[in-house]
Design an enzyme around this catalytic site. Structure first.
Site, PDB file in Angstrom:
ATOM      1  N   GLU A 138       0.888  -1.174   0.000  1.00  0.00           N
ATOM      2  CA  GLU A 138       0.000   0.000   0.000  1.00  0.00           C
ATOM      3  C   GLU A 138       0.916   1.211   0.000  1.00  0.00           C
ATOM      4  OE1 GLU A 138      -3.157  -0.192  -0.313  1.00  0.00           O
ATOM      5  OE2 GLU A 138      -3.655  -2.225   0.278  1.00  0.00           O
ATOM      6  N   CYS A 162      -1.958   9.288   2.371  1.00  0.00           N
ATOM      7  CA  CYS A 162      -1.600   8.669   1.090  1.00  0.00           C
ATOM      8  C   CYS A 162      -2.613   9.042   0.023  1.00  0.00           C
ATOM      9  CB  CYS A 162      -1.537   7.163   1.243  1.00  0.00           C
ATOM     10  SG  CYS A 162      -3.012   6.478   1.982  1.00  0.00           S
TER      11      CYS A 162
HETATM   12  P1  NAD Z   1       8.552   4.580   4.664  1.00  0.00           P
HETATM   13  O1  NAD Z   1       8.510   3.792   3.413  1.00  0.00           O
HETATM   14  O2  NAD Z   1       9.713   5.447   4.922  1.00  0.00           O
HETATM   15  O3  NAD Z   1       8.413   3.618   5.948  1.00  0.00           O
HETATM   16  C1  NAD Z   1       7.335   2.733   6.106  1.00  0.00           C
HETATM   17  C2  NAD Z   1       7.743   1.633   7.081  1.00  0.00           C
HETATM   18  O4  NAD Z   1       8.745   0.837   6.468  1.00  0.00           O
HETATM   19  C3  NAD Z   1       8.349   2.138   8.394  1.00  0.00           C
HETATM   20  O5  NAD Z   1       7.868   1.339   9.437  1.00  0.00           O
HETATM   21  C4  NAD Z   1       9.844   1.922   8.177  1.00  0.00           C
HETATM   22  O6  NAD Z   1      10.568   1.743   9.361  1.00  0.00           O
HETATM   23  C5  NAD Z   1       9.831   0.634   7.371  1.00  0.00           C
HETATM   24  N1  NAD Z   1      11.041   0.382   6.580  1.00  0.00           N
HETATM   25  C6  NAD Z   1      11.985   1.251   6.160  1.00  0.00           C
HETATM   26  N2  NAD Z   1      12.939   0.613   5.444  1.00  0.00           N
HETATM   27  C7  NAD Z   1      12.582  -0.693   5.411  1.00  0.00           C
HETATM   28  C8  NAD Z   1      13.146  -1.853   4.809  1.00  0.00           C
HETATM   29  N3  NAD Z   1      14.261  -1.795   4.084  1.00  0.00           N
HETATM   30  N4  NAD Z   1      12.500  -3.024   4.962  1.00  0.00           N
HETATM   31  C9  NAD Z   1      11.350  -3.104   5.668  1.00  0.00           C
HETATM   32  N5  NAD Z   1      10.781  -2.047   6.265  1.00  0.00           N
HETATM   33  C10 NAD Z   1      11.380  -0.839   6.134  1.00  0.00           C
HETATM   34  O7  NAD Z   1       7.192   5.418   4.663  1.00  0.00           O
HETATM   35  P2  NAD Z   1       6.738   6.516   5.704  1.00  0.00           P
HETATM   36  O8  NAD Z   1       7.511   7.761   5.451  1.00  0.00           O
HETATM   37  O9  NAD Z   1       6.696   5.934   7.058  1.00  0.00           O
HETATM   38  O10 NAD Z   1       5.208   6.726   5.250  1.00  0.00           O
HETATM   39  C11 NAD Z   1       4.808   7.628   4.265  1.00  0.00           C
HETATM   40  C12 NAD Z   1       4.457   6.899   2.981  1.00  0.00           C
HETATM   41  O11 NAD Z   1       3.461   5.912   3.234  1.00  0.00           O
HETATM   42  C13 NAD Z   1       3.851   7.826   1.948  1.00  0.00           C
HETATM   43  O12 NAD Z   1       4.416   7.567   0.681  1.00  0.00           O
HETATM   44  C14 NAD Z   1       2.383   7.447   1.946  1.00  0.00           C
HETATM   45  O13 NAD Z   1       1.714   7.723   0.743  1.00  0.00           O
HETATM   46  C15 NAD Z   1       2.452   5.987   2.232  1.00  0.00           C
HETATM   47  N6  NAD Z   1       1.176   5.485   2.757  1.00  0.00           N
HETATM   48  C16 NAD Z   1       0.391   4.703   1.948  1.00  0.00           C
HETATM   49  C17 NAD Z   1      -0.861   4.265   2.403  1.00  0.00           C
HETATM   50  C18 NAD Z   1      -1.757   3.438   1.529  1.00  0.00           C
HETATM   51  O14 NAD Z   1      -2.725   2.903   2.030  1.00  0.00           O
HETATM   52  N7  NAD Z   1      -1.482   3.308   0.235  1.00  0.00           N
HETATM   53  C19 NAD Z   1      -1.275   4.578   3.699  1.00  0.00           C
HETATM   54  C20 NAD Z   1      -0.443   5.356   4.498  1.00  0.00           C
HETATM   55  C21 NAD Z   1       0.781   5.807   4.015  1.00  0.00           C
END
Ligand code: NAD
Length: 525
Positions: free
Chosen positions: A244, A278
């Site tokens: 997502e 998002c």
């Molecule tokens: P991010 O991708 O930086 O982090 C998301 C999660 O992934 C965090 O818990 C982080 O610690 C973890 N993570 C980081 N590196 C990783 C790796 N190599 N392997 C596994 N996990 C890892 O995103 P963010 O800044 O926390 O969130 C914002 C983003 O989330 C925006 O792009 C937003 O659009 C998206 N988002 C999407 C939805 C949806 O339903 N489509 C909902 C909410 C947020």
């Protein structure tokens, strides 16, 4: 003016701070890979027992957790607001109310949504055959979540995964670990057995350890870049993933739209949670004939918004969750202005603010050469462009690598539906923005780079089970017509299969009955 980012992690600990004030709220462990593996091991051990429970028992446990949440919702809303900077009002409307609804919905509905389904086998029924599908839990589900909805996003997924009979290891965002731990606390007190829900706090390295720890599925919510890394790492073990990811969601305002309502919808869609949604309205396209009135209305409404610390009851817009995110937003706005855009209101961080507060910003004179119209901004910025024809509006909306949600605003629902069905997005709303993630029964998921798979609805629940096909032959005393003993008579029948049986017509298939009976009674060579 730019203040330094509060330290979020120190050594083996995460330090959680209120972004609006810099105040420390609490600490959580930076979970090391060995401990992640142990958590997955505990979840694996607990899973057979948990999956043996009936849906009604699992549902009762979810409802017990729900009751605890109801009793403690003031405290939980405050925690969410302090960890993210968002208004308490939004913690209630966008996180607590929606998850409380989802919990009761799936506690009541999971059993019927996952009940065995008959599959029609068409002309094979003439041979006494039938088929159905059953749904078994996957085992251990790993959930990795972001910071923007630190309660609703993981909790929805946890509830659905548990109801489907899985055990769960959750890795909340490093910016909001305390909200993640509160989810665990609620379920522990509801009486969940050890290992059924594990929470491992930590940064990306903890998330990566979870992906490599042999779980049966990863439900990842976050950015496109991290989502791709997760998919790549998961491919090594063939671990399935739901992704997502981000969006650049367009809003189209047609010439027959209700202008005041469309304007209010646009600013809520763009500025709720400081634009860190998002599915936020990230680009707005308005018909040129109503553009002036619409933009005036948008700017007037934007100027009325009250921006302050989220814990104040009257805050419409709070702080952003991190300085890093604010700087990303500032870069988009500055680049757009350098290339000719005009900020009709906002355009900068709030002067003299202690935390990362960015002014709700309305931009015009924008175009698709600007990052603010192409990349996810994830901040309180509403860029508005005009269009001349419905055709042009659809083309502009689809000119994106993303496809999470979109909206069309019109007084003519039939026209709205015609356009909605041509837009490449997982969800297209007519006269609505942003909110359908709050509806438990409707599917949620993006197309193009916005992701893979679904959460919510029956589609979301099916992501959390393994579908198995059961096929029955009631005529157990008869050999199959296509088994060995290939004779000229059999060859004729097989040609008949190709010509008539495979036509899909029961009538054509029945014309073969005499030949089928002959084949059954034929003496084997
Ligand atoms: P991010 O991708 O930086 O982090 C998301 C999660 O992934 C965090 O818990 C982080 O610690 C973890 N993570 C980081 N590196 C990783 C790796 N190599 N392997 C596994 N996990 C890892 O995103 P963010 O800044 O926390 O969130 C914002 C983003 O989330 C925006 O792009 C937003 O659009 C998206 N988002 C999407 C939805 C949806 O339903 N489509 C909902 C909410 C947020």
């Amino acid at each position: 003016m730019a203040q330094t980012m509060p330290v979020r992690s120190s050594g083996a600990e995460l330090v959680s701070r209120n972004p609006a004030t810099g105040e420390e709220i609490g600490r959580a462990p930076q979970t090391m890979p060995e401990e992640v593996a142990r958590a997955v091991g505990r979840a694996r051990e607990a899973q057979p027992e948990w999956s043996k429970r009936r849906f009604s028992e699992r549902g009762r446990l979810i409802m017990k957790a729900r009751k605890i949440i109801l009793n403690e919702m003031e405290e939980i809303a405050l925690l969410i607001s302090r960890e993210t900077g968002k208004p308490v009002s939004e913690a209630f409307s966008m996180e607590l109310a929606t998850t409380l609804d989802l919990m009761q919905y799936f506690a009541r509905k999971a059993a019927s949504l996952l009940s065995p389904r008959r599959i029609s086998v068409g002309q094979y029924a003439l041979m006494g055959r039938s088929s159905y599908e059953i749904y078994k839990p996957l085992g251990v589900v790993g959930i990795i979540s972001p910071w923007n909805f630190p309660w609703a996003t993981p909790l929805d997924e946890v509830v659905m995964a548990l109801l489907a009979g899985n055990t769960v290891v959750l890795k909340p965002s490093e910016l909001t670990p305390l909200t993640g731990l509160k989810i665990k606390d609620v379920f522990d007190r509801a009486g969940l057995a050890d290992g059924v829900l594990e929470v491992v706090t930590g940064d990306g390295s903890t998330g990566a350890a979870l992906v490599g720890a042999g779980v049966d599925k990863i439900i990842f919510t976050g950015s496109v870049a991290t989502g791709k890394r997760v998919a790549e790492a998961a491919a090594k073990y063939l671990t399935p993933v739901v992704l997502e990811l981000g969006g650049k969601d367009p809003m189209i305002v047609l010439d027959d739209a209700n202008i005041p309502n469309a304007a209010r919808g646009a600013i809520w869609g763009a500025f709720a949670n400081s634009g860190q949604c998002c599915a936020a309205v990230e680009r707005c396209y308005v018909h040129e004939s109503i553009a002036e009135r619409f933009i005036t209305e948008v700017v007037t409404e934007t100027k009325r918004l009250r921006q302050s610390i989220g814990t104040e009851q009257t805050a419409d817009v709070g702080a952003m969750t991190s300085e890093r995110q604010l700087l990303a937003v500032q870069r988009h706005v500055d680049e757009a202005i350098d290339k000719g855009a005009t900020a009709l209101t906002g355009g900068d961080r709030v002067p003299d603010s202690a935390g990362p507060f960015f002014e709700p910003t309305v931009l015009v004179n924008v175009n698709h050469d600007m990052d603010v119209m192409r990349d996810e901004t994830f901040g309180p910025v509403l860029p508005i462009m005009t269009f001349k024809t419905d055709e042009e509006a659809v083309r502009l909306a689809n000119d994106s690598i993303y496809g999470l949600t979109a909206s069309v605003w019109t007084g003519n629902i039939a026209r709205g539906r015609r356009l909605a069905e041509r837009i490449d997005a997982g969800t297209v709303m007519i006269n609505e923005v942003l909110y359908t993630h709050g509806i438990a029964s409707t599917p949620w998921g993006g197309v193009k780079q916005s992701g893979l798979g679904h959460t919510h609805g029956r589609r979301g629940l099916l992501e959390l089970v393994s579908a198995r096909h059961i096929h029955v032959n009631r005529l157990s005393f008869l050999p199959d017509l296509w088994w060995f003993g290939y004779t000229p008579e059999a060859g004729r029948l097989f040609r008949g299969f190709a010509r008539r049986f495979a036509s899909g017509s029961i009538f054509q298939a029945m014309l073969l009955l005499p030949q089928m009976i002959r084949r059954l009674t034929e003496r084997r060579p």
